[in-house]
Design a protein around this motif. Structure first.
Motif, PDB file in Angstrom:
ATOM      1  N   SER A  85     -29.123 -18.760 -33.966  1.00  0.00           N
ATOM      2  CA  SER A  85     -29.897 -19.991 -34.409  1.00  0.00           C
ATOM      3  C   SER A  85     -30.788 -19.400 -35.667  1.00  0.00           C
ATOM      4  O   SER A  85     -31.003 -18.233 -35.927  1.00  0.00           O
ATOM      5  N   LEU A  86     -30.717 -20.352 -36.627  1.00  0.00           N
ATOM      6  CA  LEU A  86     -31.301 -20.025 -38.130  1.00  0.00           C
ATOM      7  C   LEU A  86     -32.591 -20.726 -38.430  1.00  0.00           C
ATOM      8  O   LEU A  86     -32.533 -21.982 -38.785  1.00  0.00           O
ATOM      9  N   GLY A  87     -33.567 -19.966 -38.296  1.00  0.00           N
ATOM     10  CA  GLY A  87     -34.810 -20.578 -38.795  1.00  0.00           C
ATOM     11  C   GLY A  87     -35.140 -20.336 -40.427  1.00  0.00           C
ATOM     12  O   GLY A  87     -35.480 -19.326 -40.584  1.00  0.00           O
ATOM     13  N   GLU A  88     -34.986 -21.492 -41.001  1.00  0.00           N
ATOM     14  CA  GLU A  88     -35.070 -21.272 -42.265  1.00  0.00           C
ATOM     15  C   GLU A  88     -36.490 -20.785 -42.801  1.00  0.00           C
ATOM     16  O   GLU A  88     -36.882 -20.138 -43.546  1.00  0.00           O
ATOM     17  N   THR A  89     -37.782 -21.323 -41.843  1.00  0.00           N
ATOM     18  CA  THR A  89     -39.094 -21.013 -42.058  1.00  0.00           C
ATOM     19  C   THR A  89     -39.445 -19.416 -41.689  1.00  0.00           C
ATOM     20  O   THR A  89     -40.421 -19.041 -42.110  1.00  0.00           O
ATOM     21  N   ILE A  90     -38.478 -18.689 -41.162  1.00  0.00           N
ATOM     22  CA  ILE A  90     -39.076 -17.426 -40.693  1.00  0.00           C
ATOM     23  C   ILE A  90     -37.736 -16.377 -41.185  1.00  0.00           C
ATOM     24  O   ILE A  90     -38.283 -15.293 -41.429  1.00  0.00           O
TER      25      ILE A  90
END
Length: 574
Positions: A85-90
């Motif tokens: 999973s790729l969390g742009e915000t983190i």
């Protein structure tokens, strides 16, 4: 009567190899599955990008259960599996570094397992393109379930957009005296429900893209994550994927050249993110469609802006949905679209949106009365970007669309941070900020830093925008007169690497021109003196990425992943 197509999963559960069947079925028996689950039910993989480290996708565990319900109702055998999973915000340094890795995770998870059809659960920016890219490389029946945007943020009586507010922090501090307490209050107001950014940022752009491509049920992409209709569509998607397997409606039958052109046109009309370019190009490369950077200009640059959403307008995704959402846009774009293309529900794009009704023309305008006549992404070329660069006119300042200014150069992101607020920095409102070393290989990963903050001293003078040029990307939630994706990037020796302080740069968006006003002889002299920077990694995936990533104009995919190899079943070792 047509012969029933043999399911791919039967090679695991009902082949001529009795020992293999016994092994595969017996281990799954520990989950309590009865006999009939292995006797001809289509096995549907629920590809889940849920993670607590990806806030935008934090609700997808619940969505997976609803999709599962639909699969069971239609007679399928649901099997949920996780992928990166790729969390742009983190995530650091940038999720774009890992988009291709997540696509490999998706591809190999699908290929290695007994799956007949796939449901992709997506949300945050890179989770949509990465999973679609991976699925394209295997080419099974596939449907996308977008997680949906957050509800509108509300702060001190006003609507605020998640993402867009982030780019105003420096200005709020310097011009309005915002304190830490003010920002803490805004934090909670900004992200007040499940879902991804509620502007037409990259997450909403990518959700819009997959619907325009025909990969979601009609109307799905616009619905806010917290709206109960999102659950209904998720359940219906679970039912539909089982039917798609029985119909053998694979990705390659939907993702035609015409479908990609539809996505380009739609992106222009909604004021979508420049990031669409690198993602759509990469997806096309995986499915075997020859999509070039110039196609985004040819098919999209003259398209009018119909949707009044931040960062190109005034409203948010929740308002867009209440106004009728993407169905209205696709209905009004009919004269500009290939309406005969097939979508995941088995119907044509034109038929799906024929009855769409608009409930607010302030949010969604018409072709006859658009918000902007020509709003699509413009592709610029010249000696400063020989393979191309891009700019988003709908989010830029009109007075800067034709500009000539003196370069103020930052060799790296660290150099920028160290000097941008130096009161002695020789920079004015007419200067052109040039940022190097933030391309695919240079950072590495091509981060969203192209729309760098302006110098403090100019902000205090009331300057709102300046021309900025880099080989990096820009968040879809951001705006400004920002030239992005310069190719070749500076790290590989593109002319961007040769720009020096004081060089004159000419930007002319109408003429699609980005020109460094330095004689060829001088550029050649500088090139001979130029020294390539040392690679930033010597091991692992990051080294693999640096060694094999293509330039931005080709989608920044890994060169050995371009072109799918289909869903053949590999020989079993049992």
């Amino acid at each position: 009567m047509a012969e029933k197509k043999k399911l791919r999963s039967s090679e695991w559960f009902n082949s001529d190899n009795k020992k293999m069947n016994f092994t595969h079925r017996s281990w799954l028996r520990n989950q309590g599955y009865p006999d009939d689950y292995f006797e001809g039910k289509p096995v549907i993989g629920i590809c889940n990008t849920w993670s607590e480290l990806t806030p935008c996708n934090g609700h997808l565990r619940d969505v997976a259960e609803i999709v599962r319900r639909g699969i069971l109702e239609a007679g399928g055998f649901p099997m949920e599996f996780p992928v990166m999973s790729l969390g742009e915000t983190i995530m650091r340094p940038t999720t774009m570094l890992f988009r291709n890795l997540a696509s490999m995770d998706t591809e190999e998870s699908i290929r290695a397992n007994p799956l007949d059809g796939i449901v992709l659960l997506t949300g945050c920016d890179k989770t949509t393109p990465s999973t679609v890219m991976g699925a394209c490389s295997v080419d099974l029946p596939t449907i996308v379930v977008p997680g949906g945007p957050m509800l509108s943020g509300r702060f001190r009586g006003e609507k605020i957009g998640s993402g867009s507010m982030n780019w105003m922090v420096k200005e709020k501090q310097k011009k309005e005296g915002f304190t830490d307490a003010d920002f803490r209050e805004a934090e909670v107001c900004l992200s007040r429900s499940i879902g991804h950014c509620n502007t037409m940022g990259t997450a909403s752009t990518m959700a819009t893209m997959v619907e325009a491509l025909g990969l979601t049920l009609p109307g799905f992409s616009s619905i806010p994550a917290a709206d109960s209709r999102k659950k209904m569509f998720a359940q219906l998607s679970g039912r539909r994927i089982v039917e798609m397997v029985r119909e053998d409606l694979k990705l390659s039958k939907i993702l035609t050249r015409e479908a990609f052109e539809n996505a380009i046109v739609t992106n222009s009309a909604v004021g979508g993110s420049t990031n669409l370019i690198v993602h759509l190009t990469a997806i096309a490369g995986r499915i075997g469609v020859d999509l070039k950077l110039e196609d985004f200009d040819t098919h999209g640059s003259k398209v009018p802006l119909l949707v009044n959403l931040k960062p190109s307008g005034n409203y948010l995704m929740e308002d867009f949905f209440y106004a009728g959402g993407l169905p209205v846009v696709l209905n009004r774009l009919k004269p500009l679209l290939h309406n005969e293309v097939i979508t995941v529900n088995g119907k044509t794009l034109g038929a799906n949106y024929a009855d769409a009704v608009c409930y607010n023309d302030q949010v969604i305008s018409t072709l006859e009365n658009p918000l902007q006549e020509e709003a699509g992404i413009a592709v610029l070329k010249g000696n400063l970007s020989e393979n191309g660069s891009v700019i988003k006119p709908s989010a830029a300042s009109k007075h800067l669309m034709r500009h000539r200014g003196r370069a103020v150069v930052f060799e790296t992101m660290e150099d920028y941070h160290n000097r941008i607020d130096d009161p002695d920095l020789d920079i004015d409102k007419d200067s052109v900020i040039v940022l190097k070393g933030v391309g695919p290989k240079g950072y590495p990963g091509m981060p969203e830093v192209g729309n760098v903050d302006l110098p403090e001293k100019l902000i205090l003078q009331g300057v709102k925008d300046m021309v900025r040029i880099s080989d990096g990307r820009m968040s879809g939630t951001a705006g400004g007169t920002v030239v992005l994706h310069v190719s070749p990037e500076s790290t590989v020796g593109g002319n961007l690497a040769l720009v020096r302080d004081g060089d004159l740069i000419e930007l002319d968006v109408e003429k699609r021109k980005l020109h460094l006003d330095v004689p060829d002889e001088e550029l050649e002299k500088r090139r001979k003196a130029w020294v390539a920077p040392e690679p930033l990694a010597d091991r692992g995936y990051v080294k693999l990425y640096i060694d094999h990533v293509e330039q931005a104009d080709k989608g920044a995919d890994l060169d050995f992943l371009v072109g799918g190899s289909g869903s053949k079943v590999e020989r079993d070792s049992h």
